[in-house]
Write an enzyme that holds these catalytic residues in place. Structure first.
Site, PDB file in Angstrom:
ATOM      1  N   TYR A 137       0.696  -1.044  -0.202  1.00  0.00           N
ATOM      2  CA  TYR A 137      -0.296   0.110   0.206  1.00  0.00           C
ATOM      3  C   TYR A 137       0.847   1.189  -0.185  1.00  0.00           C
ATOM      4  O   TYR A 137       1.022   2.398   1.219  1.00  0.00           O
ATOM      5  CB  TYR A 137      -1.227  -0.095   1.199  1.00  0.00           C
ATOM      6  CG  TYR A 137      -1.822  -1.016   0.797  1.00  0.00           C
ATOM      7  CD1 TYR A 137      -1.582  -2.074   0.179  1.00  0.00           C
ATOM      8  CD2 TYR A 137      -2.752  -1.120   2.520  1.00  0.00           C
ATOM      9  CE1 TYR A 137      -2.722  -3.626  -0.162  1.00  0.00           C
ATOM     10  CE2 TYR A 137      -3.739  -2.278   2.410  1.00  0.00           C
ATOM     11  CZ  TYR A 137      -4.092  -3.606   1.300  1.00  0.00           C
ATOM     12  OH  TYR A 137      -3.981  -4.703   1.167  1.00  0.00           O
ATOM     13  N   LYS A 187       5.164 -15.098  -0.025  1.00  0.00           N
ATOM     14  CA  LYS A 187       5.088 -15.165  -1.579  1.00  0.00           C
ATOM     15  C   LYS A 187       6.189 -15.279  -2.526  1.00  0.00           C
ATOM     16  O   LYS A 187       5.665 -14.780  -3.367  1.00  0.00           O
ATOM     17  CB  LYS A 187       3.584 -14.885  -2.302  1.00  0.00           C
ATOM     18  CG  LYS A 187       3.105 -14.630  -3.160  1.00  0.00           C
ATOM     19  CD  LYS A 187       2.743 -17.060  -3.453  1.00  0.00           C
ATOM     20  CE  LYS A 187       2.156 -16.825  -4.746  1.00  0.00           C
ATOM     21  NZ  LYS A 187       1.944 -18.482  -4.647  1.00  0.00           N
ATOM     22  N   ASP A 220      -1.564 -18.725  -0.558  1.00  0.00           N
ATOM     23  CA  ASP A 220      -2.487 -19.308  -1.756  1.00  0.00           C
ATOM     24  C   ASP A 220      -3.036 -20.302  -0.847  1.00  0.00           C
ATOM     25  O   ASP A 220      -4.022 -20.310   0.064  1.00  0.00           O
ATOM     26  CB  ASP A 220      -2.202 -19.398  -2.549  1.00  0.00           C
ATOM     27  CG  ASP A 220      -0.539 -19.615  -2.890  1.00  0.00           C
ATOM     28  OD1 ASP A 220       0.225 -20.082  -1.774  1.00  0.00           O
ATOM     29  OD2 ASP A 220      -0.638 -20.245  -4.074  1.00  0.00           O
ATOM     30  N   ASP A 244      -4.272  -7.953   5.325  1.00  0.00           N
ATOM     31  CA  ASP A 244      -4.971  -7.068   5.657  1.00  0.00           C
ATOM     32  C   ASP A 244      -6.726  -8.714   5.017  1.00  0.00           C
ATOM     33  O   ASP A 244      -7.251  -8.254   5.869  1.00  0.00           O
ATOM     34  CB  ASP A 244      -5.134  -5.838   4.409  1.00  0.00           C
ATOM     35  CG  ASP A 244      -6.423  -5.528   4.094  1.00  0.00           C
ATOM     36  OD1 ASP A 244      -7.405  -5.734   4.878  1.00  0.00           O
ATOM     37  OD2 ASP A 244      -7.012  -4.443   3.098  1.00  0.00           O
ATOM     38  N   ASP A 248      -9.473 -10.326   7.107  1.00  0.00           N
ATOM     39  CA  ASP A 248     -10.995 -10.879   7.229  1.00  0.00           C
ATOM     40  C   ASP A 248     -11.163 -11.605   7.167  1.00  0.00           C
ATOM     41  O   ASP A 248     -12.157 -12.259   7.529  1.00  0.00           O
ATOM     42  CB  ASP A 248     -11.042  -9.840   5.581  1.00  0.00           C
ATOM     43  CG  ASP A 248     -11.290  -8.366   6.170  1.00  0.00           C
ATOM     44  OD1 ASP A 248     -11.524  -7.601   7.159  1.00  0.00           O
ATOM     45  OD2 ASP A 248     -12.624  -8.034   5.053  1.00  0.00           O
TER      46      ASP A 248
HETATM   47 MG    MG Z   1      -9.700  -4.816   5.186  1.00  0.00          MG
END
Ligand code: MG
Ligand code: NAI
Length: 353
Positions: A137, A187, A220, A244, A248
């Site tokens: 980000y 990764k 993954d 992030d 979730d």
């Molecule tokens: Mg989020």
């Protein structure tokens, strides 16, 4: 008597509905544990953006700097592009105040049915530690030849040694106090510069903590293991993007995103830290008064823990766990018919007992 000054930013949508419930619960805890909380409200939101062209005033960060902590609901409105609301408020706060740790506990609570129904409460109990200041980000990049066949978009991932080492050390320190196991999300098979660098740093920090077990998974398969074996994990550390996504997925595995709390921490305490639920402003249910306030209330408990009111924080957690276990006052996301207010009131009552 200890006294704390808190900046409150309810934001948009259900943020405005769940924040008052968290204040009600903290006030009850403050009475019981004899400390004082002074709240200062800021109406910074997408609504403010539509009126003023800014999510917060130009000197907004300077206004926040003097508070002991920031309690945030959620920002986001269908009429305002999400990158405007995120980069106009949340990301500047996280970065300017060096809140480089995003800590997100995932715990299967009594009274909540996980889609993985065979797990008893307590057996799923881990934390996602997300790097919160750099990584994927970044605002380094650009677009060329817009609107033509040659159009292109580039965005750079930024991993600094300082940024990676400090988040990994935070994860190992946390694990040393919990069940002594850190898992790294990587990764390095596909992303061949930044992720091998992350892995090298991870191995170096793991050597500093011989008492903590460490392992790593590519992102993954790690997402698959969150669903297949959530009981394998204690502390899971990831870059900004991977953290992030995992944070979730974690709450979804234990039942509802409406419960999930998070802390944006500046561990050095040079700046205020910020506490907010994992969920967003939920425009689909906003205004109906049925949002689950527990994610917000648990975030406020994490705030009290950070401020040194550990007894009050534990009492709040025990209160919402007791209300959940009784299964009487549940919001629709948990299969009940309670409202935001009635669930908030039930938690306050449980705390007062
Ligand atoms: Mg989020
Ligand atoms: P969301 O978390 O707002 O909603 C996702 C789904 O979960 C919806 O179906 C919603 O009804 C449900 N949900 C969320 N919180 C709930 C609660 N407390 N009780 C019951 N159900 C709940 O995520 P979405 O839809 O992707 O984003 C909506 C807006 O929120 C967007 O503008 C987005 O940018 C913003 N957002 C803001 C965040 C923040 O301020 N930190 C974080 C995530 C999204």
């Amino acid at each position: 008597m200890a006294s704390y000054s808190i900046a409150v930013i309810p934001g948009d949508g259900i943020g405005k509905e769940v924040v008052p419930e968290s204040i009600r619960v903290v006030e009850a805890a403050a009475r019981k544990y004899s400390f004082d909380v002074r709240w200062t409200h800021f109406d910074w939101s997408c609504e403010t953006y539509r009126k003023t062209g800014r999510m917060m005033p130009e000197d907004g960060l300077r206004q926040l700097e003097k508070f002991d902590a920031i309690l945030l609901g959620a920002v986001g409105h269908p009429d305002v592009p999400d990158h405007v609301s995120l980069w106009g408020l949340l990301i500047p706060i996280r970065r300017t105040f060096r809140q480089y740790v995003n800590l997100r506990p995932v715990r299967l609570l009594n009274g909540v049915t996980s889609p993985l129904r065979d797990y008893p409460p307590g057996q799923i109990d881990f934390c996602v530690v997300r790097e919160n200041n750099e990584g994927e980000y970044s605002d380094v990049g650009g677009r060329l030849y817009s609107g033509t066949d040659d159009e292109m978009a580039l965005q750079q991932t930024v991993f600094t040694r300082k940024g990676v080492m400090r988040i990994l050390r935070y994860a190992f320190e946390l694990a040393a106090k919990r069940n002594r196991h850190v898992t790294s999300a990587t990764k390095s098979n596909g992303i061949i510069y930044t992720m091998p660098f992350w892995d090298e740093c991870f191995r170096a920090v793991a050597k500093e903590y011989p008492q903590v077990k460490s392992d790593q998974y590519h992102i993954d398969i790690l997402t698959a293991q969150f669903v297949r074996h959530p009981d394998w994990f204690d502390v899971v550390v990831g870059s900004n993007l991977f953290g992030d996504i995992l944070s979730d997925l974690g709450p979804a595995v234990v039942g509802s995103i409406g419960i999930a709390p998070s802390a944006n921490l500046n561990p050095e305490r040079q700046f205020p830290s910020m506490f907010e639920p994992v969920h967003g402003s939920a425009p689909d249910i906003a205004g109906k008064g049925v949002a689950n306030p527990i994610g917000q209330i648990w975030s406020a408990a994490m705030m009290l823990e950070h401020l040194g009111q550990s007894g009050a924080a534990k009492a709040i957690e025990a209160a919402f766990e007791a209300v959940l276990a009784a299964r009487k006052e549940l919001t629709p996301d948990l299969g009940g018919t309670a409202t935001t207010k009635s669930l908030g009131a039930a938690i306050t009552d449980a705390l007062n007992q």
